[in-house]
Design a protein around this motif. Structure first.
Motif, PDB file in Angstrom:
ATOM      1  N   SER A   1       0.573  -1.359   0.174  1.00 38.36           N
ATOM      2  CA  SER A   1       0.596   0.299   0.183  1.00 38.36           C
ATOM      3  C   SER A   1       1.065   1.399  -0.451  1.00 38.36           C
ATOM      4  O   SER A   1       2.255   1.184   0.390  1.00 38.36           O
ATOM      5  CB  SER A   1      -0.883   0.324   1.307  1.00 38.36           C
ATOM      6  OG  SER A   1      -1.768  -1.452   1.051  1.00 38.36           O
ATOM      7  N   ALA A   2       0.520   2.016  -0.603  1.00 37.88           N
ATOM      8  CA  ALA A   2       1.086   4.010  -0.672  1.00 37.88           C
ATOM      9  C   ALA A   2       1.697   3.887   0.676  1.00 37.88           C
ATOM     10  O   ALA A   2       2.640   4.766   1.098  1.00 37.88           O
ATOM     11  CB  ALA A   2       0.067   4.771  -0.699  1.00 37.88           C
ATOM     12  N   ARG A   3       1.112   3.406   2.341  1.00 37.86           N
ATOM     13  CA  ARG A   3       1.177   3.746   3.606  1.00 37.86           C
ATOM     14  C   ARG A   3       1.534   2.422   3.569  1.00 37.86           C
ATOM     15  O   ARG A   3       1.425   1.766   3.529  1.00 37.86           O
ATOM     16  CB  ARG A   3       0.178   4.326   4.496  1.00 37.86           C
ATOM     17  CG  ARG A   3       0.812   4.448   5.968  1.00 37.86           C
ATOM     18  CD  ARG A   3      -0.408   4.926   6.450  1.00 37.86           C
ATOM     19  NE  ARG A   3      -0.547   5.842   7.659  1.00 37.86           N
ATOM     20  CZ  ARG A   3      -1.107   4.945   9.058  1.00 37.86           C
ATOM     21  NH1 ARG A   3      -1.649   3.696   8.604  1.00 37.86           N
ATOM     22  NH2 ARG A   3      -1.383   4.384  10.161  1.00 37.86           N
ATOM     23  N   ILE A   4       2.692   2.397   3.935  1.00 36.95           N
ATOM     24  CA  ILE A   4       3.605   0.773   5.057  1.00 36.95           C
ATOM     25  C   ILE A   4       3.110   0.073   6.426  1.00 36.95           C
ATOM     26  O   ILE A   4       2.730  -0.653   5.694  1.00 36.95           O
ATOM     27  CB  ILE A   4       4.618   1.102   4.750  1.00 36.95           C
ATOM     28  CG1 ILE A   4       5.633   1.463   3.910  1.00 36.95           C
ATOM     29  CG2 ILE A   4       6.134  -0.083   6.061  1.00 36.95           C
ATOM     30  CD1 ILE A   4       7.236   1.658   4.442  1.00 36.95           C
ATOM     31  N   ALA A   5       2.292   1.249   6.720  1.00 34.77           N
ATOM     32  CA  ALA A   5       1.246   0.561   7.655  1.00 34.77           C
ATOM     33  C   ALA A   5      -0.039   0.308   7.456  1.00 34.77           C
ATOM     34  O   ALA A   5      -0.193  -1.135   8.168  1.00 34.77           O
ATOM     35  CB  ALA A   5       0.859   1.916   9.194  1.00 34.77           C
ATOM     36  N   ASP A   6      -0.256   0.147   6.045  1.00 38.70           N
ATOM     37  CA  ASP A   6      -1.393  -0.222   5.945  1.00 38.70           C
ATOM     38  C   ASP A   6      -1.398  -1.439   4.516  1.00 38.70           C
ATOM     39  O   ASP A   6      -2.449  -1.675   3.908  1.00 38.70           O
ATOM     40  CB  ASP A   6      -2.233   0.881   4.495  1.00 38.70           C
ATOM     41  CG  ASP A   6      -2.950   1.968   6.214  1.00 38.70           C
ATOM     42  OD1 ASP A   6      -3.084   2.086   6.967  1.00 38.70           O
ATOM     43  OD2 ASP A   6      -2.918   2.985   4.724  1.00 38.70           O
ATOM     44  N   GLY A   7       0.118  -1.699   4.662  1.00 38.40           N
ATOM     45  CA  GLY A   7      -0.154  -2.781   3.799  1.00 38.40           C
ATOM     46  C   GLY A   7      -0.015  -4.117   4.122  1.00 38.40           C
ATOM     47  O   GLY A   7      -1.073  -4.110   5.028  1.00 38.40           O
ATOM     48  N   ARG A   8      -0.922  -5.250   3.684  1.00 36.89           N
ATOM     49  CA  ARG A   8      -1.242  -6.790   3.023  1.00 36.89           C
ATOM     50  C   ARG A   8      -0.711  -6.927   4.457  1.00 36.89           C
ATOM     51  O   ARG A   8       0.128  -7.196   4.433  1.00 36.89           O
ATOM     52  CB  ARG A   8      -1.843  -7.057   2.119  1.00 36.89           C
ATOM     53  CG  ARG A   8      -0.692  -8.455   1.498  1.00 36.89           C
ATOM     54  CD  ARG A   8      -0.905  -8.606   0.241  1.00 36.89           C
ATOM     55  NE  ARG A   8      -0.131  -9.809  -0.082  1.00 36.89           N
ATOM     56  CZ  ARG A   8       1.007  -8.926  -1.279  1.00 36.89           C
ATOM     57  NH1 ARG A   8       1.029  -7.428  -1.483  1.00 36.89           N
ATOM     58  NH2 ARG A   8       1.950  -9.503  -1.565  1.00 36.89           N
ATOM     59  N   ASP A   9      -1.212  -8.570   5.494  1.00 34.68           N
ATOM     60  CA  ASP A   9      -0.159  -9.010   6.497  1.00 34.68           C
ATOM     61  C   ASP A   9       0.185  -9.755   5.491  1.00 34.68           C
ATOM     62  O   ASP A   9       0.032 -11.234   4.911  1.00 34.68           O
ATOM     63  CB  ASP A   9      -1.407 -10.165   6.968  1.00 34.68           C
ATOM     64  CG  ASP A   9      -1.221 -10.533   8.487  1.00 34.68           C
ATOM     65  OD1 ASP A   9       0.573 -10.831   8.459  1.00 34.68           O
ATOM     66  OD2 ASP A   9      -1.562 -11.277   9.462  1.00 34.68           O
ATOM     67  N   ILE A  10       1.290 -10.269   5.513  1.00 28.49           N
ATOM     68  CA  ILE A  10       2.413 -11.448   4.652  1.00 28.49           C
ATOM     69  C   ILE A  10       2.863 -12.146   6.007  1.00 28.49           C
ATOM     70  O   ILE A  10       3.206 -13.231   5.916  1.00 28.49           O
ATOM     71  CB  ILE A  10       3.422 -10.720   4.131  1.00 28.49           C
ATOM     72  CG1 ILE A  10       4.400  -9.826   4.819  1.00 28.49           C
ATOM     73  CG2 ILE A  10       3.419  -9.886   2.569  1.00 28.49           C
ATOM     74  CD1 ILE A  10       5.909  -9.298   3.909  1.00 28.49           C
ATOM     75  N   GLY A  11       2.795 -11.710   6.879  1.00 27.52           N
ATOM     76  CA  GLY A  11       3.093 -12.808   7.948  1.00 27.52           C
ATOM     77  C   GLY A  11       4.889 -12.104   8.254  1.00 27.52           C
ATOM     78  O   GLY A  11       6.006 -12.572   7.407  1.00 27.52           O
ATOM     79  N   ALA A  12       4.992 -12.722   9.501  1.00 27.96           N
ATOM     80  CA  ALA A  12       6.936 -13.034  10.114  1.00 27.96           C
ATOM     81  C   ALA A  12       7.243 -14.432  10.083  1.00 27.96           C
ATOM     82  O   ALA A  12       6.663 -15.481  10.602  1.00 27.96           O
ATOM     83  CB  ALA A  12       6.912 -12.043  11.676  1.00 27.96           C
ATOM     84  N   VAL A  13       8.787 -14.096   9.657  1.00 30.31           N
ATOM     85  CA  VAL A  13       9.434 -15.803  10.062  1.00 30.31           C
ATOM     86  C   VAL A  13      10.810 -15.659  11.269  1.00 30.31           C
ATOM     87  O   VAL A  13      11.245 -14.313  10.812  1.00 30.31           O
ATOM     88  CB  VAL A  13       9.618 -16.062   8.661  1.00 30.31           C
ATOM     89  CG1 VAL A  13      11.034 -17.205   8.124  1.00 30.31           C
ATOM     90  CG2 VAL A  13       8.830 -15.536   7.456  1.00 30.31           C
TER      91      VAL A  13
END
Length: 321
Positions: free
Chosen positions: A276-288
């Motif tokens: 997304s244009a705003r990083i905080a609104d990016g879709r959830d990709i999960g952490a590893v």
């Protein structure tokens, strides 16, 4: 539609600049172009900005986790946790615009890196043969991955592999430091007494994503190599451990996963920095997280599949049954 604002992607015409050391010597008079591991100079292309056009940072200000007010809970940070030092978080909202942070943690000089075009974020020990190096951004790309340089010898280094590819340091390898990308909320909860990098004093739109929609694009930027095998999408994320790659889609479905001497875990709650244009609104990709049999963190990367294939053409794809 992808909207790319950063100069590295706007100046497409610059990518056609001559792939010839004689063309680069006026900008790089201190680089020994007679020494290189690159077989084809055409692999190295301009991304737009020149030397230091993307300004790397050195010894950034840090402040206590409790004092941080800018970061949203799901925003990605790179966690650096070294014995004997307060845990440190380096927000990707800053690394997006600077790509390299030279710092020292627990007496270890580190280079925290992030290449948005490959989603690659390895952290390296900056010491080579007893000498501490300081890294900057060349403005060049190879297989769409950032080419770094060290200010001490003006040698060029491949960010995705940590290897010297041009100049006096050709063939040298930086030692990877076990770090990982996770959400600010996760880091803060685990490390209430930790430190977080403060906002740099540069006129940048921190928190905005200049690569909007990039990680769902059909093809990578300035990459003309072969696509990944097994029908894997070029911009699908894979977890790289050495020369092995696990598709993130498999890990998210089978977590935890123990194979080849390591245990990989995936957890929801991390925003993509390239959506997304705003990083905080990016879709959830999960952490590893990746750990060995003793439970110790293992150096790894979560990169795009095309980049793994480009730099590890004979690598092993951990696809399961």
């Amino acid at each position: 539609m992808i909207r790319i604002c950063l100069a590295a992607l706007v100046a497409l015409a610059a990518g056609a600049a001559s792939a010839d050391p004689s063309f680069w010597r006026h900008e790089w008079p201190g680089t020994d172009f007679s020494r290189t591991s690159v077989d084809n100079w055409a692999e190295i292309r301009s991304g737009g900005p020149g030397k230091d056009g993307i300004p790397a940072l050195t010894a950034p200000r840090m402040h206590p986790v409790a004092d941080e007010t800018r970061l949203a809970p799901r925003e990605p940070v790179i966690a650096v946790e070294i014995d004997g030092a307060a845990p440190r978080a380096y927000p990707v909202r800053y690394l997006t615009w600077h790509e390299i942070v030279n710092d020292t943690a627990g007496g270890v000089p580190v280079a925290v890196t992030f290449c948005p075009l490959c989603n690659s974020f390895p952290t390296f020990d900056r010491r080579v043969d007893g000498r501490t190096l300081t890294f900057g951004v060349t403005g060049k790309l190879r297989h769409s991955d950032m080419v770094m340089y060290d200010r001490e010898t003006q040698s060029w280094w491949q960010q995705a592999t940590g290897r010297g590819i041009v100049g006096a340091m050709t063939g040298q390898a930086l030692h990877p430091v076990p770090t990982w990308m996770e959400s600010w909320e996760t880091f803060r909860a685990r490390n209430p007494d930790g430190l977080v990098m403060d906002e740099p004093d540069w006129p940048r739109r921190y928190g905005r994503n200049p690569y909007r929609g990039y990680d769902t694009a059909a093809r990578p930027f300035l990459y003309d190599g072969t696509p990944p095998p097994h029908g894997i999408a070029p911009l699908a994320r894979v977890v790289r451990v050495g020369t092995m790659a696990w598709p993130l889609s498999r890990l998210s479905a089978e977590t935890p996963l123990t194979e080849a001497g390591v245990t990989l875990t995936w957890s929801a709650g991390l925003a993509s920095a390239l959506d997304s244009a705003r990083i905080a609104d990016g879709r959830d990709i999960g952490a590893v997280r990746v750990r060995d049999a003793q439970g110790q963190d293992v150096p790894h990367d979560v990169m795009f599949a095309f980049a793994f294939h480009a730099f590890h053409p004979d690598g092993t794809w951990m696809l399961g049954d």
